[in-house]
Structure formats: structure tokens, C-alpha cells
Design an enzyme around this catalytic site. Structure first.
Site, PDB file in Angstrom:
ATOM      1  CG  HIS A 361      -2.202  -0.875   0.764  1.00 61.04           C
ATOM      2  ND1 HIS A 361      -2.296  -2.196   1.091  1.00 61.04           N
ATOM      3  CD2 HIS A 361      -3.285  -0.577   0.017  1.00 61.04           C
ATOM      4  CE1 HIS A 361      -3.404  -2.686   0.572  1.00 61.04           C
ATOM      5  NE2 HIS A 361      -4.029  -1.727  -0.077  1.00 61.04           N
ATOM      6  NE  ARG A 468      -6.254   1.717  -2.012  1.00 56.45           N
ATOM      7  CZ  ARG A 468      -5.822   1.894  -3.264  1.00 56.45           C
ATOM      8  NH1 ARG A 468      -5.615   3.114  -3.722  1.00 56.45           N
ATOM      9  NH2 ARG A 468      -5.590   0.856  -4.046  1.00 56.45           N
ATOM     10  NE  ARG A 504     -11.114  -0.079  -0.101  1.00 57.11           N
ATOM     11  CZ  ARG A 504      -9.930  -0.460  -0.574  1.00 57.11           C
ATOM     12  NH1 ARG A 504      -9.867  -1.319  -1.580  1.00 57.11           N
ATOM     13  NH2 ARG A 504      -8.822   0.012  -0.074  1.00 57.11           N
ATOM     14  CD  GLU A 602     -10.676  -6.198  -2.895  1.00 56.40           C
ATOM     15  OE1 GLU A 602      -9.641  -5.663  -3.275  1.00 56.40           O
ATOM     16  OE2 GLU A 602     -11.352  -5.775  -1.942  1.00 56.40           O
ATOM     17  CG  ASN A 625      -3.980  -3.308  -6.732  1.00 50.96           C
ATOM     18  OD1 ASN A 625      -3.719  -3.263  -7.916  1.00 50.96           O
ATOM     19  ND2 ASN A 625      -4.264  -2.238  -6.020  1.00 50.96           N
ATOM     20  CG  ASP A 626      -6.278  -7.345  -2.358  1.00 55.92           C
ATOM     21  OD1 ASP A 626      -5.217  -7.794  -1.882  1.00 55.92           O
ATOM     22  OD2 ASP A 626      -6.848  -6.338  -1.907  1.00 55.92           O
ATOM     23  NE  ARG A 636      -1.755  -5.363  -2.329  1.00 53.30           N
ATOM     24  CZ  ARG A 636      -2.883  -4.668  -2.378  1.00 53.30           C
ATOM     25  NH1 ARG A 636      -4.059  -5.295  -2.319  1.00 53.30           N
ATOM     26  NH2 ARG A 636      -2.879  -3.386  -2.503  1.00 53.30           N
ATOM     27  CB  CYS A 673     -10.818   0.773  -8.521  1.00 53.85           C
ATOM     28  SG  CYS A 673     -11.259  -0.492  -7.334  1.00 53.85           S
TER      29      CYS A 673
HETATM   30  C1  PEP Z   1      -7.257  -3.806  -5.137  1.00 57.53           C
HETATM   31  O1  PEP Z   1      -7.093  -4.768  -4.383  1.00 57.53           O
HETATM   32  O2  PEP Z   1      -7.069  -3.853  -6.364  1.00 57.53           O
HETATM   33  C2  PEP Z   1      -7.698  -2.515  -4.596  1.00 57.53           C
HETATM   34  C3  PEP Z   1      -8.032  -1.528  -5.379  1.00 57.53           C
HETATM   35  O3  PEP Z   1      -7.687  -2.396  -3.249  1.00 57.53           O
HETATM   36  P1  PEP Z   1      -6.372  -2.181  -2.350  1.00 57.53           P
HETATM   37  O4  PEP Z   1      -5.217  -1.986  -3.267  1.00 57.53           O
HETATM   38  O5  PEP Z   1      -6.643  -0.996  -1.493  1.00 57.53           O
HETATM   39  O6  PEP Z   1      -6.315  -3.454  -1.583  1.00 57.53           O
HETATM   40 MG    MG Z   2      -7.894  -4.674  -2.383  1.00 58.34          MG
END
Ligand code: PEP
Ligand code: MG
Length: 756
Positions: A361, A468, A504, A602, A625-626, A636, A673
Site C-alpha cells: 500500500h 480508500r 469504500r 478481488e 491488486n488483490d 503482493r 480500480c
Molecule cells: C485492489 O485490491 O485492487 C484494490 C483496489 O484495493 P487495495 O489496493 O486498497 O487493496
Molecule cells: Mg484490495
């Protein structure tokens, strides 16, 4: 054997430099394996020759002076084959090469194991004996295990050594490989941040006022002594005498003049108190950890505890705000959002984190703020580079220490080109995001800080696809109250109104820990995260939703989004709570509408149930991402497996298509996103897949818009069809690269993440 292995690794870890590390290796291995000879050859990265670096049993005068070519000798064979070679008559092997003067002629048996770090051969570890016999299976297994364990330690010592050498040699440089975290180039000076009370990560620093440092140290010792006495008195009646005696041990350690004198001597030598304490305590801790006796081993824990207590007093009293260089490159073992927040924005030009990867993050935040960043620079000896000149190459993931004038000049011109590119893109601000043949592609932004808002609007964002909310939570010392949250959310909604803002609900857990609500788990990304936490704590969820709803009064541009959904019950329960909060607020007289509610996709389970989810809500949004980390089983945050994190992996792309099809089959819009949405090349295929909206950090907005405005929508379907046919992420990357070149967007290729 395990004990021997562990103690050798610990001893090597404790070595001050590469040569002592290698000397310890050869002498301890010869001792444990009871062999007459043990040697380490290290490969020179430039010439590829294997250099005779450390030895027990042969001619010591040749250390550093003889070497073997990559195809020479048995040592070359081990390196080339990347597997052990075990011989009873080494001299009879066709690869045997006689090195005059080294003294090998008496030794017949030979066992060599390659030292491999991150897939490349760093050197060879050899044991030899006079008897002609094959080493047995256990011996071979031991040497292989030893070499695997030592590879990382040697790589680290080598990298650290390059800094030590550099510090003593004017103009010497060193480069460290990490992972590109946020694109761009930063040229500046290192400021090393230290987490509270972490002995091992205190940077070395010269002090100006020795007397003041000595005073601070004595005061910290006194404070810890009195804390221990107070704790001891408090527990006197509650603990059995044996356990209570631990406090006496603590006090004895505190009163032990030897280590205190060592710290004092270091301070008198000009080191600041925290650094002196950290160096002395760390060497005592290592000494105790290496002892065979379990009682003494345990004392290492006591010393660590006491050291941390003293350090936290020193840190608490270190009230002077750090003096950040004009062009600060923030460096830390594990950078966090709050560390980043402490540096004045105008001084922060780059960041380097020893741990983590591009999807941590803090890296996402760095991209949002446009700060070139390298993550996972695991060999960087970060405690030794305070104030050093650094260049952060956020494109390739390299950190250059003390760069030469040529390297400096090169990066200065890259940085200028970047600047010119950004200036050029500014012209697109007010132009629509549409393809040459008129296909509209709404571009939204991801936000979390108020600072994002002005820039996002300035760059023509059409809405917020992901706010976020955990970021304001992370920057506080307790949960924000309902009213505090309402004010923060109102500010976001107001700034974008009438454009939609997707908020979110709190997504903590994983790598986002609130300092005041610690979640300690073995496996945090598979644990208590996102909606799982908030459904278990409806009071937190309800307060947050009420604050969002209240904030939307009169604006009606709120959308609510649920993170980490892995089954439909979670959605049903969350919807129930949102409706409850809404009804209650209506009863209280608030004039609000029920906002659209969406689900983040996700978790792989959500891909397979995308239709069922879409039926229940107003929109879906893919958190790539997740989704990538869970589909590919790649943490990650983990530097070691970062090479496997490919957002272009065909399995990820197939899932992305599946989610669009499912959402559209239910007549619901779907966006994305995750970071992939901000990758200019990926935008080409995401559009073709049918995504209704791309949401990205504001720094990517104009780059993605430039690509969209340069392509024809009707050409994208065949690009997508081609991409969907290939088997690997690398092939996908190659196809996208070609497509970008075809539409004249080559200059934006270096911005392409894709994780490949
Ligand atoms: C994701 O997981 O793609 C996402 C947008 O959420 P975060 O990166 O905050 O986990
Ligand atoms: Mg996420």
C-alpha cells in the site's frame, strides 16, 4: 546437524564484513564436517571468473590472487552445472585443473556445491580431503543446505561491503536492485526512518554534542531501571518467587558496567546515543543467541527487551524534529503511510523501502503522490547510508548510491524528459477521454488524501472510483468519531459534486494495520481483512456508513463499495446494515437518498459468483491488486515472489473478462480500480473487454487518456483476441508493446506496470 547449521548461519550473520563472513564460513564448515580443506570461490560479476576468496587448509597467500574462468576446473564445472560434484579422485576427472602453488595436490576427494542467490550462481563452496573417498549422502546434503542458507547472507554481506568500500573511497559507487514501486527518477539525499524501539534499524549518525548524548543515555537507563523496579513491586505478590527473580536478572543486566561502558565509549567516540546503544546491544544479543546453552540463549531475549526499553526512552526524548534534506529520499526497512506523512511534502522527492513490493500500500500511495519509489531493495545496508547521495530509479527498480558524474548526468536528463512529457500531457486535461472513432471511456480516480482531490479535478477526473477510507483512519491515533468522519467524507463529496464519489468501507487487515487496532495473524492476507472485520464489528461499520450517508445530504453523489467480498451472505448482511443506518437517519430527519451500493471483486470466489453478486448490488468494481495476488497465490508484499506477480497473467486477464461478462449479463456496470487500470497499455485491452470505467491514481490519468485518444476502438477487439490466445504474461506484454508502438505511444511504455 541442524544446530550446527544454525550456529554457522548466525555466526556469519554477525560478521562485520564480507571477508570475515567468508573466513567464518570456511573455518566453521571444515570444523563441523571434519574436512582438511574448505574453500569459498566467489564469481566476479564483471569478468565471471571464480575467485579464490577464503580458505582453510590450502595456501593462504593466494587468497584473492588466483581465479578460474567459468569453464575451468572442477569449480567451474560445479558453477556451470548448478549442482554438486562429488569425486573420490578429483585429479583423475577431465575437468581437473592444477593450480600451481595452491597446495591441492595432496587432496583426492572433492565435494563442491554451487552458491545460488536469486537464480544466479554467486560462487562455489568446496570441501576436500586427503583420503580418496566419496563424501557420503549426509555430507553432500549438509553442504548443499549450508550453501543455500549462506547464499542470501553472502549476497547481503557483498552488497554491504560495497558500501563500506564506497564510504572509504572517494567517488566509489554502488547500485542495489529492488522492485520498481512508483515510476520516475529522484535525485537526492537519504533520510533513514526508524520505527520506534527497533534496535537493528537505528542508523549510524555522528553527534554534535557528546555531553548531551551521554546525559540522554544516563537518563534513559535511570528511567528503565525505575520502570523495572515499579513493575517488579507490582508483580511481587502475583508471581511465584522463581518467576519474580527475572526482574533481578533484568536489574543486574542494567547494572552490568561492561556494556554500559561500551556504549559510553562509542558515544565518546562521536556516535549518537541511539546508534551506540543499538550497535553494542546488537552484538551482545548475537553473542548470546549463538551460545549452545539454552539458558544463555534465552538471555538474548532479555537483553533485546531491555535494549528496546532504553531505546524507546532515547527516542521519546529525541524531541528535535528530524532535519530533512532539501531533496529527501526517505529510506526505511519497511516504510509505512504514516512515515511518509511526516516528511514535508515539498522536501520529499523519492522513497526506498527495503521490504515490500510494488503492490504494497505504501507503493500505491507513492504512485498516487507521484513520488519515484523503489521497493524491496533487500540488500541495501540502509542503516549506513544516512545523508548519502542517492538516485532512485523508479522505472527499473535500482537505487544508486553515491553516483558517478556520468550516472548522475544520465538520470538528470531522464528526469528532464519526464518533466517534458508531463508538461506535454497537460494539454489533454480538458479534452474528452475518447478514442479516435468516438468511443467514450470514463476515467475516474482513486483517492484517500485530501491532497489528491485538487490534482484529480485539475487533471479532468470524471468521478472517484475508489476512495480508500482507511487512509484517514491510518493517520490517526484512534478510530475517528462519526462526526469526524462525516466532516472528512463531506469534504470529498463536496469537492467532486456533482461527480460521483465511490467510498469504500473500511478495508483494514492484510498490510494495512491501524496502530490502535492491531491485528496479529500468521497469514494476514488470508485472515481478518476488509468486510470480515467490519461485519464482526457492526458498530464500526454502522458509524462509518452513517457518517457517509450524513455527508451526502444535499449532494447525492455518494456510492458505497464493499471490499474483500468472498460470498453472497457478506453482501446481504452488509446491505442490511446499510439499509438500517439509512432508515435510522431518515427517522432522525436527515434528508438523504439511499446511494448505489457496489461490491469489489478481488477474491477469486467473487469472479465465479460475479453474476450472483451483481444481482444484489448496483455495480461491480474489480480490485485487480488483490485479485492478482489471490489468483496467483503471490503475496503482493513479498519481495521474494514479486517476479511472479503478473497482472498480465492470462489467468488474471481471463478473470477480468469473466467479471465484465457476468456484470453485463445482469445489466450492471463494472469498473476496475486496481493499479492495472492506470497502466496505459492495459487500458487498450480493458476497454475492449467492455469495462465501463477505469479508476486510477491521478498521476496516471493523462497518460491513460493519451493512449485512449490515440487508438481506434474497432482495432482493440482483435488486439484483445490475440492477447487472450497467448500462454504467458511475457507474451501479453510483447503484444501490448507492439500495439503501443503502432499507435505512436512508445514513450508511455516505460510507465507500463503489468507487474512483468
Ligand atoms: C485492489 O485490491 O485492487 C484494490 C483496489 O484495493 P487495495 O489496493 O486498497 O487493496
Ligand atoms: Mg484490495
Amino acid at each position: 546437524m541442524l544446530e550446527a547449521l544454525r550456529s554457522i548461519v548466525q555466526a556469519v550473520n554477525a560478521a562485520g564484513d564480507l571477508q570475515s563472513a567468508l573466513d567464518i564460513i570456511v573455518s566453521r564448515i571444515a570444523e563441523v564436517m571434519d574436512t582438511e580443506v574448505c574453500t569459498v570461490y566467489l564469481r566476479d560479476p564483471d569478468t565471471k571468473r571464480l575467485i579464490f576468496m577464503a580458505n582453510q587448509g590450502l595456501n593462504p597467500e593466494l587468497i584473492g590472487k588466483v581465479s578460474l574462468g567459468p569453464d575451468e576446473g572442477l569449480v567451474g564445472l560445479v558453477a556451470r552445472r548448478e549442482e554438486p560434484v562429488n569425486l573420490d579422485h578429483a585429479e583423475k576427472h577431465p575437468n581437473f585443473l592444477f593450480l600451481p602453488g595452491i597446495g591441492e595436490e595432496h587432496y583426492h576427494s572433492f565435494l563442491g556445491a554451487p552458491i545460488i542467490h536469486q537464480r544466479s550462481v554467486m560462487g562455489v563452496l568446496v570441501v576436500q580431503q586427503k583420503d580418496s573417498r566419496r563424501f557420503d549422502e549426509d555430507e553432500e546434503a549438509f553442504l548443499v543446505t549450508m550453501s543455500a542458507q549462506l547464499a542470501g547472507v553472502i549476497a547481503h554481506a557483498r552488497a554491504t561491503g560495497s558500501i563500506n568500500t564506497a564510504q572509504n573511497t572517494v567517488g566509489a559507487t554502488a547500485s542495489f536492485k529492488g522492485i520498481a514501486g512508483a515510476t520516475g527518477v529522484a535525485i537526492g539525499q537519504a533520510a533513514v526512518v526508524v520505527p520506534m524501539a527497533e534496535l537493528h534499524s537505528v542508523p549510524r549518525r555522528q553527534c554534535d554534542d557528546v555531553a548531551a548524548e551521554l546525559g540522554a543515555f544516563t537518563a534513559a537507563l535511570d528511567a528503565v531501571r525505575s520502570d523495572i523496579r515499579a513493575l517488579s513491586d507490582k508483580l511481587l505478590t502475583q508471581l511465584p518467587a522463581d518467576e519474580h527473580a527475572l526482574f533481578d536478572v533484568y536489574l543486574r543486566i542494567m547494572d552490568d558496567g561492561a556494556w554500559v561502558a561500551e556504549v559510553v565509549a562509542k558515544i565518546e567516540g562521536g556516535e549518537w546515543a541511539q546508534g551506540a546503544l543499538s550497535q553494542v546491544m546488537s552484538s551482545h544479543i548475537r553473542a548470546f543467541e549463538m551460545m549452545e546453552d539454552t539458558y544463555f540463549k534465552e538471555r538474548a531475549t532479555d537483553i533485546k527487551d531491555l535494549g528496546r526499553r532504553v531505546l524507546s526512552y532515547l527516542q521519546a526524548n529525541d524531541i528535535e524534529p528530524p532535519d530533512y534534506p532539501e531533496r529527501t529520499i526517505l529510506v526505511g526497512e519497511e516504510l509505512t503511510a504514516s512515515m511518509l506523512g511526516e516528511v514535508p511534502r515539498e522536501k520529499l522527492v523519492g522513497m526506498v523501502s527495503v521490504r515490500g513490493s510494488s503492490n504494497s500500500h505504501v507503493a500505491i500511495l507513492a504512485r498516487a503522490m507521484g513520488i519515484p519509489t523503489v521497493m524491496g531493495a533487500s540488500d541495501l545496508p540502509y542503516t549506513q547510508i544516512e545523508n548519502a547521495n542517492l538516485i532512485v530509479d523508479g522505472y527499473s527498480g535500482y537505487v544508486h548510491y553515491n553516483p558517478t558524474p556520468e550516472v548522475y548526468e544520465h538520470f538528470r536528463s531522464v528526469s528532464e524528459e519526464d518533466h517534458a512529457l508531463n508538461q506535454g500531457l497537460e494539454a489533454l486535461r480538458d479534452l474528452p477521454s475518447e478514442t479516435l472513432d468516438g468511443h467514450r471511456m470514463p476515467l475516474w480516480v482513486n483517492t484517500g488524501l485530501m491532497a489528491d482531490v485538487a490534482r484529480s479535478l485539475d487533471r479532468g477526473a470524471e468521478g472517484v472510483g475508489l476512495y480508500r477510507t482507511e487512509i484517514p483512519f491510518l493517520l490517526r491515533e484512534r478510530f475517528p468519531s462519526e462526526e469526524e468522519q462525516r466532516v472528512i467524507y463531506r469534504e470529498q463529496l463536496l469537492a467532486f459534486a456533482p461527480l460521483p464519489v465511490t467510498m469504500r468501507t473500511l478495508d483494514i487487515g492484510g498490510d494495512k494495520a491501524l496502530p490502535y487496532f492491531p491485528i496479529e495473524e500468521e497469514n494476514p492476507f488470508l485472515g481478518w481483512r476488509g468486510i470480515r472485520v467490519t461485519l464482526d464489528h457492526p458498530e464500526i461499520f454502522l458509524v462509518q456508513v452513517r457518517a457517509m450517508l450524513k455527508a451526502s445530504e444535499g449532494l447525492n453523489n455518494l456510492r458505497i463499495m464493499l471490499p474483500m467480498i468472498s460470498n453472497v451472505q457478506e453482501v446481504d448482511e452488509a446491505l442490511e446494515l446499510v439499509r438500517r443506518a439509512y432508515e435510522e437517519l431518515l427517522e432522525d430527519g436527515w434528508d438523504i437518498n439511499l446511494p448505489p451500493i457496489g461490491v469489489m471483486v478481488e477474491v477469486p470466489a467473487a469472479v465465479y459468483q460475479a453474476r450472483q453478486l451483481a444481482r444484489r448490488v448496483d455495480f461491480l468494481s474489480v480490485g485487480s491488486n488483490d485479485l492478482t495476488q489471490y489468483l496467483l497465490a503471490v503475496d503482493r508484499n513479498n519481495t521474494r515472489v514479486a517476479d511472479l506477480y503478473h497482472a498480465y497473467h492470462p489467468a488474471v486477464l481471463n478473470s477480468l473478462q469473466q467479471v465484465v461478462d457476468a456484470a453485463h449479463a445482469e445489466g450492471k456496470p463494472v469498473g476496475i480500480c486496481g493499479e492495472l487500470a492506470g497502466d496505459p497499455a492495459a487500458a487498450l485491452i480493458l476497454m475492449a473487454m467492455g469495462y465501463d470505467m477505469l479508476s486510477m491514481n491521478d498521476n496516471s490519468l493523462l497518460r491513460v487518456k493519451a493512449v485512449i485518444r490515440s487508438c481506434r476502438f474497432e482495432d482493440l477487439q482483435s488486439l484483445l483476441d490475440g492477447v487472450m490466445l497467448v500462454d504467458t504474461a511475457d507474451e501479453v506484454k510483447a503484444q501490448l508493446r507492439k500495439a503501443m508502438i503502432n499507435i505512436g505511444m512508445e514513450r508511455l511504455l516505460q510507465q507500463t506496470s503489468g507487474g512483468v
